[in-house]
Design a protein around this motif. Structure first.
Motif, PDB file in Angstrom:
ATOM      1  N   PRO A   4     -44.194  31.844  -1.094  1.00 45.49           N
ATOM      2  CA  PRO A   4     -43.526  30.693  -0.502  1.00 45.49           C
ATOM      3  C   PRO A   4     -42.013  30.811  -0.639  1.00 45.49           C
ATOM      4  O   PRO A   4     -41.511  31.486  -1.534  1.00 45.49           O
ATOM      5  CB  PRO A   4     -44.070  29.509  -1.305  1.00 45.49           C
ATOM      6  N   ARG A   5     -41.291  30.152   0.258  1.00 46.11           N
ATOM      7  CA  ARG A   5     -39.829  30.202   0.278  1.00 46.11           C
ATOM      8  C   ARG A   5     -39.290  28.776   0.360  1.00 46.11           C
ATOM      9  O   ARG A   5     -39.997  27.868   0.824  1.00 46.11           O
ATOM     10  CB  ARG A   5     -39.342  31.017   1.487  1.00 46.11           C
ATOM     11  N   PRO A   6     -38.045  28.565  -0.068  1.00 52.50           N
ATOM     12  CA  PRO A   6     -37.465  27.219   0.063  1.00 52.50           C
ATOM     13  C   PRO A   6     -37.387  26.812   1.529  1.00 52.50           C
ATOM     14  O   PRO A   6     -37.020  27.616   2.392  1.00 52.50           O
ATOM     15  CB  PRO A   6     -36.064  27.382  -0.554  1.00 52.50           C
ATOM     16  N   GLU A  51     -36.847  21.137  -5.072  1.00 50.14           N
ATOM     17  CA  GLU A  51     -36.949  22.037  -3.924  1.00 50.14           C
ATOM     18  C   GLU A  51     -38.311  21.862  -3.259  1.00 50.14           C
ATOM     19  O   GLU A  51     -39.314  21.599  -3.923  1.00 50.14           O
ATOM     20  CB  GLU A  51     -36.696  23.500  -4.311  1.00 50.14           C
ATOM     21  N   LEU A  53     -40.963  23.984  -1.103  1.00 53.87           N
ATOM     22  CA  LEU A  53     -41.322  25.350  -0.719  1.00 53.87           C
ATOM     23  C   LEU A  53     -42.279  25.293   0.461  1.00 53.87           C
ATOM     24  O   LEU A  53     -43.115  24.383   0.546  1.00 53.87           O
ATOM     25  CB  LEU A  53     -42.019  26.073  -1.875  1.00 53.87           C
ATOM     26  N   LEU A  55     -44.891  27.901   2.992  1.00 56.75           N
ATOM     27  CA  LEU A  55     -45.565  29.190   3.079  1.00 56.75           C
ATOM     28  C   LEU A  55     -45.786  29.498   4.553  1.00 56.75           C
ATOM     29  O   LEU A  55     -46.321  28.668   5.294  1.00 56.75           O
ATOM     30  CB  LEU A  55     -46.911  29.118   2.339  1.00 56.75           C
ATOM     31  N   CYS A  64     -47.114  23.681   2.062  1.00 59.93           N
ATOM     32  CA  CYS A  64     -45.876  23.249   1.430  1.00 59.93           C
ATOM     33  C   CYS A  64     -46.169  22.612   0.077  1.00 59.93           C
ATOM     34  O   CYS A  64     -47.320  22.246  -0.215  1.00 59.93           O
ATOM     35  CB  CYS A  64     -45.123  22.250   2.319  1.00 59.93           C
ATOM     36  N   GLN A  66     -43.618  20.489  -3.279  1.00 56.99           N
ATOM     37  CA  GLN A  66     -42.293  20.164  -3.822  1.00 56.99           C
ATOM     38  C   GLN A  66     -42.307  20.407  -5.325  1.00 56.99           C
ATOM     39  O   GLN A  66     -43.293  20.097  -6.002  1.00 56.99           O
ATOM     40  CB  GLN A  66     -41.940  18.707  -3.535  1.00 56.99           C
ATOM     41  N   LEU A 101     -49.303  29.472  -2.699  1.00 53.70           N
ATOM     42  CA  LEU A 101     -48.309  28.403  -2.892  1.00 53.70           C
ATOM     43  C   LEU A 101     -48.129  28.085  -4.373  1.00 53.70           C
ATOM     44  O   LEU A 101     -47.006  28.044  -4.884  1.00 53.70           O
ATOM     45  CB  LEU A 101     -48.792  27.129  -2.205  1.00 53.70           C
ATOM     46  N   GLY A 104     -46.712  30.871  -6.427  1.00 56.06           N
ATOM     47  CA  GLY A 104     -45.269  30.955  -6.181  1.00 56.06           C
ATOM     48  C   GLY A 104     -44.510  29.905  -6.967  1.00 56.06           C
ATOM     49  O   GLY A 104     -43.448  30.172  -7.543  1.00 56.06           O
ATOM     50  N   ALA A 105     -45.060  28.695  -7.018  1.00 54.98           N
ATOM     51  CA  ALA A 105     -44.401  27.611  -7.759  1.00 54.98           C
ATOM     52  C   ALA A 105     -44.362  27.939  -9.251  1.00 54.98           C
ATOM     53  O   ALA A 105     -43.330  27.756  -9.917  1.00 54.98           O
ATOM     54  CB  ALA A 105     -45.135  26.294  -7.515  1.00 54.98           C
ATOM     55  N   ARG A 108     -41.760  30.585  -9.996  1.00 56.90           N
ATOM     56  CA  ARG A 108     -40.384  30.055  -9.979  1.00 56.90           C
ATOM     57  C   ARG A 108     -40.099  29.260 -11.244  1.00 56.90           C
ATOM     58  O   ARG A 108     -39.001  29.338 -11.810  1.00 56.90           O
ATOM     59  CB  ARG A 108     -40.161  29.196  -8.739  1.00 56.90           C
TER      60      ARG A 108
END
Lengths: 151, 151
Positions: A4-6, A51, A53, A55, A64, A66, A101, A104-105, A108
């Motif tokens: 996932p990306r911002p 943020e 995120l 996908l 998505c 938060q 997702l 990824g969270a 981070r």
């Protein structure tokens, strides 16, 4: 599939479509972004402790969530990461996107030095509970909500 | 008894004492405030979406909690308030201080326009669950935690 990306402002219709998508896909092209949501997204983007995120699967945003990084006085002064608003597009569930997702969270949060990741899930969502348990989360708490206003 | 107020740096030993106090009172005068906690408190003070509240009884800090105001893309773009680290001094429990603390937090969230107040409580704390229910909170969710590092 990637990590996932911002989210950027350009993703906002897709994110709002995901949040409106309970059981049926909402077309991002049909979403009118109201001023309150513009302001809320700008607040999140400007806040170093929040943020959203997303996908991607090809050119489609399929999920998505938060993350809020919360400073605190326990846990040796480390932050904790709160995950909210986890969504996977109704027609893409069961394809491993939710796992990407969440992983990824967690990655981070770990890279940032957070002591823990926490989230709540509606008690009726037993499928989601098995999913979070499979990621190593402990269902140790009860989650309480007090509604102050309805949107 | 009064309403809770935002903590200042001078309250930090008392707050750390409360957080260390599980069943026995910790004397704030015995607390050495480490650099990580100084930094964490400074982060909270500088962040417009985080605050620690303390409740005074005369010149004694008898309770604390932290509120994080979370911007989001649901609920009409309204913030939600997350309450963490609720503590009442071990020798002052049962005196209505918890209620004053929580009612103060809810009042602040309401004044700020938050859509809801949320918190989690350890599943073993059934006394706390009755307390939150008596304040109008619904026990609608399960709370999941993934520990990334121990302090």
């Amino acid at each position: 599939m990637t990590a996932p990306r911002p989210a950027t402002r350009a993703d906002l219709p897709a994110v709002l479509a995901l949040l409106a998508d309970e059981e049926r896909v909402v077309d991002p092209a049909s979403v009118v972004v109201g001023a309150a949501y513009e302001r809320a997204f700008a607040s999140i983007e400007a806040d170093p402790r929040n943020e959203v995120l997303v996908l991607d699967d090809g050119d489609v945003v399929v999920g998505c969530l938060q993350i809020t990084y919360i400073p605190g006085l326990g846990k040796g002064g480390a932050e904790r990461a709160l995950v909210e608003a986890v969504r996977v597009r109704a027609d893409r569930r069961g394809g491993g996107f939710g796992r990407l997702l969440l992983e990824g969270a967690v990655a981070r949060a770990r890279a940032r030095g957070c002591a823990l990741v926490q989230l709540t899930s509606d008690k009726r969502r037993t499928d989601a509970h098995r999913f979070y348990a499979s990621l190593g989360f402990a269902r140790s708490h009860d989650g309480f909500k007090l509604t102050l206003q309805t949107s």
